[in-house]
Scaffold this active site. Structure first.
Site, PDB file in Angstrom:
ATOM      1  CG  ASN A  97      -2.003   1.049   1.115  1.00  0.00           C
ATOM      2  OD1 ASN A  97      -2.802   1.013   0.186  1.00  0.00           O
ATOM      3  ND2 ASN A  97      -2.000   2.000   2.032  1.00  0.00           N
ATOM      4  CE1 TYR A 146       3.437   5.053   8.180  1.00  0.00           C
ATOM      5  CE2 TYR A 146       4.869   5.669  10.015  1.00  0.00           C
ATOM      6  CZ  TYR A 146       3.963   6.018   9.023  1.00  0.00           C
ATOM      7  OH  TYR A 146       3.589   7.325   8.879  1.00  0.00           O
ATOM      8  CG  PHE A 174       8.923  15.208  14.487  1.00  0.00           C
ATOM      9  CD1 PHE A 174       9.421  15.555  13.236  1.00  0.00           C
ATOM     10  CD2 PHE A 174       9.811  14.649  15.401  1.00  0.00           C
ATOM     11  CE1 PHE A 174      10.765  15.360  12.901  1.00  0.00           C
ATOM     12  CE2 PHE A 174      11.155  14.460  15.083  1.00  0.00           C
ATOM     13  CZ  PHE A 174      11.629  14.810  13.837  1.00  0.00           C
TER      14      PHE A 174
END
Ligand code: UDP
Length: 336
Positions: A97, A146, A174
């Site tokens: 993805n 990730y 962040f």
């Protein structure tokens, strides 16, 4: 300066995407959103002012039609999965993805001559900090799939620049938090894992308590320190990145944060003050992969983009998020 064209926003119905769309509309931009609505909420977008195309960025035929019809001048790419823990147990879902699907988008951009890309990257591309605050020169050694998927797409974008002149800004966020000060749109993840919304869910009784993940970190109060960046500040940074590319700016990474860190305990105390409620707390073990301290050095964002965070105090983030949680929608968009 080049004339303003249509902007394609992938994942524009998600949390950061929808806030950015709202900001860009206020700036007079014309927007098409592409969102598969797996996590996005159509109600987060003003349907009279935005074209929402429901579909996937890996659908080459759909993208071809979309680019032929709207001829986007630039792409703002938010669509991605973002659960760090899940990325560890199901890495292929993340690489498919967050890395493979955008390749179809990039191929379409190349075919249609669209050469501006604003990428939702992350401080997770740095991995464990070797020094804080972290600037863009900090080594990139992501510690989970990730972060790795985002870092790899940065690399792809650099190669596309070299090969066919794609210009990209990698916005390394962040800790995104807060919501539009109106409380009309907000953060609605399912499941919700982030600290501030979970604290507020504990305040309303939606969850029984908030668990503090670790109190033995080498920080002044023993809990983790993070740099919380208001989602409206993130939205404004995207508009600045667009200006930068429109003025002929080169491919570059830019960190987005405030430069100030707050501990989990400080956030909890602030939330108790804002909500005026007793927030039930439990103390749990450290969460795997959480570094003690993540603080952004936002100097480059100021010099290169002319951007600086406006909501530097997380109290405002919590106030806005509380407005969303206690407003008409009670912190939730309709479920289909
Ligand atoms: N955290 C916590 N309890 C929670 C959720 C998060 O103590 O229920 C801590 C987490 O360990 C981290 C900080 O809050 O130190 C921010 O976590 P969040 O998941 O919001 O963002 P992340 O830093 O993972 O991007």
């Amino acid at each position: 300066m080049a004339e303003k064209g249509t902007l394609l926003v992938t994942g524009g119905a998600g949390y950061i995407g929808s806030h950015t769309v709202r900001h860009l509309l206020e700036m007079g931009e014309k927007i098409v959103v592409l969102d598969n609505l797996v996590f996005g909420h159509p109600e987060a977008l003003p349907s009279d002012r935005v074209s929402l195309v429901e579909g996937d960025m890996s659908d080459a035929a759909l993208l071809d039609r979309l680019f032929a019809e709207h001829k986007p001048e630039a792409v703002l790419h938010f669509a991605a999965f973002a659960y760090v823990g899940e990325s560890v147990t199901d890495p292929l879902k993340y690489y498919r993805n967050n890395l493979a699907a955008p390749l179809v988008l990039l191929e379409t951009m190349q075919r249609h001559g669209c050469r501006r890309f604003i990428f939702s990257s992350t401080c997770a591309t740095y991995g464990n900090p070797v020094k804080v605050p972290m600037n863009e020169e900090h080594p990139q050694a992501p510690v989970n799939p990730y972060g790795a998927s985002k870092w790899m797409l940065e690399r792809v974008l650099k190669d596309c620049d070299h090969a066919w002149g794609l210009k990209a800004v990698f916005l390394r966020y962040f800790n995104a938090s807060g919501c539009d000060p109106s409380g009309e749109i907000g953060e609605d993840h399912d499941p919700e894992t982030h600290l501030i919304p979970r604290i507020l869910m504990a305040a309303t009784g939606e969850i029984p308590e908030i668990s503090i993940f670790g109190t033995d970190y080498p920080t002044p109060d023993g809990t983790c320190i993070r740099d919380y960046i208001h989602v409206c500040d993130l939205a404004a940074a995207h508009a600045k990145a667009l200006d930068y590319l429109r003025q002929g700016g080169d491919t570059t990474p830019v960190n987005l944060g405030t430069g100030r860190g707050f501990s989990v305990k400080e956030i909890l105390e602030t939330a108790a003050a804002v909500t005026g409620r007793q927030i039930p707390i439990s103390y749990g073990p450290r969460r795997e992969g959480d570094p003690p301290e993540l603080i952004c050095d936002p100097a480059k964002a100021k010099t290169v983009l002319g951007w600086e965070a406006q909501f530097k105090d997380p109290r405002s983030h919590i106030e806005h998020a509380w407005r969303w949680m206690t407003g008409t929608r009670q912190g939730r968009y309709p479920r289909s």
